[in-house]
Design an enzyme around this catalytic site. Structure first.
Site, PDB file in Angstrom:
ATOM      1  N   HIS A 204       0.795  -1.236   0.000  1.00 12.55           N
ATOM      2  CA  HIS A 204       0.000   0.000   0.000  1.00 12.55           C
ATOM      3  C   HIS A 204       0.822   1.277   0.000  1.00 12.55           C
ATOM      4  CE1 HIS A 204       0.787  -0.047   4.328  1.00 12.55           C
ATOM      5  NE2 HIS A 204       0.678   1.255   4.237  1.00 12.55           N
TER       6      HIS A 204
HETATM    7  C1  UD1 Z   1      -1.715   5.847   5.407  1.00 14.75           C
HETATM    8  C2  UD1 Z   1      -0.414   6.432   5.946  1.00 14.75           C
HETATM    9  C3  UD1 Z   1       0.624   5.323   6.109  1.00 14.75           C
HETATM   10  C4  UD1 Z   1       0.057   4.135   6.859  1.00 14.75           C
HETATM   11  C5  UD1 Z   1      -1.199   3.663   6.150  1.00 14.75           C
HETATM   12  C6  UD1 Z   1      -1.832   2.454   6.821  1.00 14.75           C
HETATM   13  C7  UD1 Z   1       0.024   8.756   5.289  1.00 14.75           C
HETATM   14  C8  UD1 Z   1       0.767   9.648   4.372  1.00 14.75           C
HETATM   15  N1  UD1 Z   1       0.137   7.426   5.043  1.00 14.75           N
HETATM   16  O1  UD1 Z   1      -1.517   5.468   4.051  1.00 14.75           O
HETATM   17  O2  UD1 Z   1       1.739   5.871   6.826  1.00 14.75           O
HETATM   18  O3  UD1 Z   1       1.023   3.084   6.909  1.00 14.75           O
HETATM   19  O4  UD1 Z   1      -2.135   4.728   6.147  1.00 14.75           O
HETATM   20  O5  UD1 Z   1      -2.866   1.924   6.024  1.00 14.75           O
HETATM   21  O6  UD1 Z   1      -0.622   9.226   6.209  1.00 14.75           O
HETATM   22  N2  UD1 Z   1      -8.958   4.832   1.245  1.00 14.75           N
HETATM   23  C9  UD1 Z   1     -10.222   4.263   1.210  1.00 14.75           C
HETATM   24  N3  UD1 Z   1     -10.813   3.957   2.389  1.00 14.75           N
HETATM   25  C10 UD1 Z   1     -10.246   4.192   3.582  1.00 14.75           C
HETATM   26  C11 UD1 Z   1      -8.962   4.790   3.597  1.00 14.75           C
HETATM   27  C12 UD1 Z   1      -8.343   5.084   2.428  1.00 14.75           C
HETATM   28  O7  UD1 Z   1     -10.793   4.031   0.150  1.00 14.75           O
HETATM   29  O8  UD1 Z   1     -10.836   3.885   4.616  1.00 14.75           O
HETATM   30  C13 UD1 Z   1      -8.268   5.146  -0.021  1.00 14.75           C
HETATM   31  C14 UD1 Z   1      -8.538   6.543  -0.487  1.00 14.75           C
HETATM   32  O9  UD1 Z   1      -8.953   6.479  -1.793  1.00 14.75           O
HETATM   33  C15 UD1 Z   1      -7.197   7.258  -0.444  1.00 14.75           C
HETATM   34  C16 UD1 Z   1      -6.196   6.115  -0.374  1.00 14.75           C
HETATM   35  O10 UD1 Z   1      -6.887   4.989   0.147  1.00 14.75           O
HETATM   36  O11 UD1 Z   1      -7.006   8.021  -1.570  1.00 14.75           O
HETATM   37  C17 UD1 Z   1      -5.036   6.465   0.517  1.00 14.75           C
HETATM   38  O12 UD1 Z   1      -5.423   6.771   1.826  1.00 14.75           O
HETATM   39  P1  UD1 Z   1      -4.480   7.688   2.755  1.00 14.75           P
HETATM   40  O13 UD1 Z   1      -5.142   7.893   4.023  1.00 14.75           O
HETATM   41  O14 UD1 Z   1      -4.045   8.896   2.019  1.00 14.75           O
HETATM   42  O15 UD1 Z   1      -3.127   6.894   2.918  1.00 14.75           O
HETATM   43  P2  UD1 Z   1      -2.766   5.367   3.081  1.00 14.75           P
HETATM   44  O16 UD1 Z   1      -2.231   4.880   1.790  1.00 14.75           O
HETATM   45  O17 UD1 Z   1      -3.839   4.570   3.708  1.00 14.75           O
END
Ligand code: UD1
Length: 356
Positions: A204
């Protein structure tokens, strides 16, 4: 004392499971969920499965570009901190929620405690690295999981109120192990896999998902392997796979993200773990499962030095070779302490209050 704890993403919920319990035995905690992770499988399942108290405030920030997501969290956290005037703001790890919590508190002159301080990948292209560096430099109490982390802080001139406490994720794992073992047979049967007859994979990190060539190269390796690969897919990764039009072979079982107990059970029974997650590298080590890390660097260098983790990046051939030949067998020393870390962290909060 009154403490505002900030959580927002999966690894923070896991750590809060141990810290919030301990905090609430001694002090008043206000748990703030930024809403960075919001799907039930990414958030609610951890609160339910680990008995984490319901968040007192949910900012509902959701997804967005790095700057906008962080800015909306900052605005929300500033309001909560202003209205409660806590003795401490507690932040965990390295996510955008960590950065926003630390910035908001620093500007309001509220002392900050950083749990999992001092980790470095030395790769400033990772959003997490920027978040860690800023959070550490703003913090008044820095709680480190490893000697390496303490040394990293010293190299940046941070030596005051730095403590080696060990890794709080070990507390959570120790608490969950027996329950995970009980439920393990059921989980394996549901997913139609057998103990030691599958590989467990997670991907991820933005470096692997935002570059479709890296993601394609990783999936090529999965497709080329003869073994079953159980692959709980982060929503970010699912979108990236769809957008790039990538396909997986039938040996790769893509499933929805799973809860903590299920993940511990699936890790414990896997023949090997393939991951770019930080937490999973350590959990594999603690459970004695070899780990192939799909990154060029790791913050958890001790697991590599101990011979239980190997860094292969996203190169197809390197991944395939490592899965075939990597076979650690050496001792697994207590690299990250012996547990009971949450109690140490909360004691240090009390001891440091007023003296920072
Ligand atoms: C985040 C953290 C990372 C951590 C990870 C655990 C940052 C920069 N990164 O990354 O350090 O290891 O979480 O999972 O803070 N999304 C969904 N549903 C959700 C959450 C996210 O669909 O419940 C999708 C969204 O489209 C979003 C993408 O996942 O665009 C990324 O989510 P984001 O919170 O930006 O970062 P993570 O990749 O989860």
């Amino acid at each position: 004392m009154k403490i505002i704890s900030i959580v927002g993403a999966r690894p923070q919920f896991v750590k809060a499971a141990a810290i919030s319990r301990e905090l609430r035995m001694r002090y008043t905690e206000i748990l703030v969920h930024t809403g960075q992770h919001y799907d039930y499988g990414m958030s609610g399942i951890f609160f339910d499965g680990l008995g984490i108290p319901k968040a007192d405030v949910n900012l509902g920030v959701g997804s967005g570009p790095q700057g906008r997501q962080t800015a909306e969290m900052l605005r929300g956290i500033e309001e909560v901190v202003t209205s409660h005037r806590p003795d401490w703001v507690l932040v965990y790890g390295d996510t955008n929620s960590t950065l926003a919590g630390a910035l908001a508190a620093a500007k309001l002159h509220v002392p900050i405690v950083h749990v999992e301080a001092g980790l470095r990948s030395f790769n400033r292209h990772m959003p997490e690295e920027i978040n860690r560096v800023v959070a550490d430099h703003l913090s008044d109490l820095l709680l480190c999981p490893s000697h390496t982390a303490v040394n990293n802080l010293a190299a940046e001139g941070i030596t005051r109120n730095v403590h080696l406490v060990g890794d709080v994720m070990l507390d959570v794992l120790n608490n969950a192990k027996a329950r995970a073992a009980e439920a393990c047979a059921k989980f394996l049967a549901q997913l139609d896999v057998r103990r030691r007859q599958y590989l467990l994979a997670t991907v991820h990190r933005s470096e692997n998902t935002d570059a479709s060539d890296r993601l394609a190269s990783i999936l090529d390796a999965f497709n080329a392997l003869p073994e079953t690969i159980l692959f709980p897919v982060h929503p970010r990764t699912r979108k990236a796979i769809a957008t790039a039009g990538l396909v997986v072979n039938p040996n790769v079982k893509m499933i929805d993200p799973v809860g903590y107990l299920e993940m511990v059970a699936l890790t414990d029974s896997a023949r090997m773990v393939l991951t770019d997650s930080g937490g999973l590298q350590k959990e594999a080590f603690w459970l004695g499962v070899p780990c192939v890390t799909l990154r060029e660097q790791t913050e958890w260098v001790e697991t590599v030095d101990a011979g239980w983790n190997t860094l292969v990046g996203s190169d197809t051939d390197k991944i395939v070779d490592a899965v075939k030949v990597f076979s650690p067998a050496g001792a697994r020393p207590n690299l990250y302490g012996e547990g009971c870390v949450a109690a140490k962290c909360v004691s240090l909060l009390g001891e440091t209050h007023g003296s920072h």
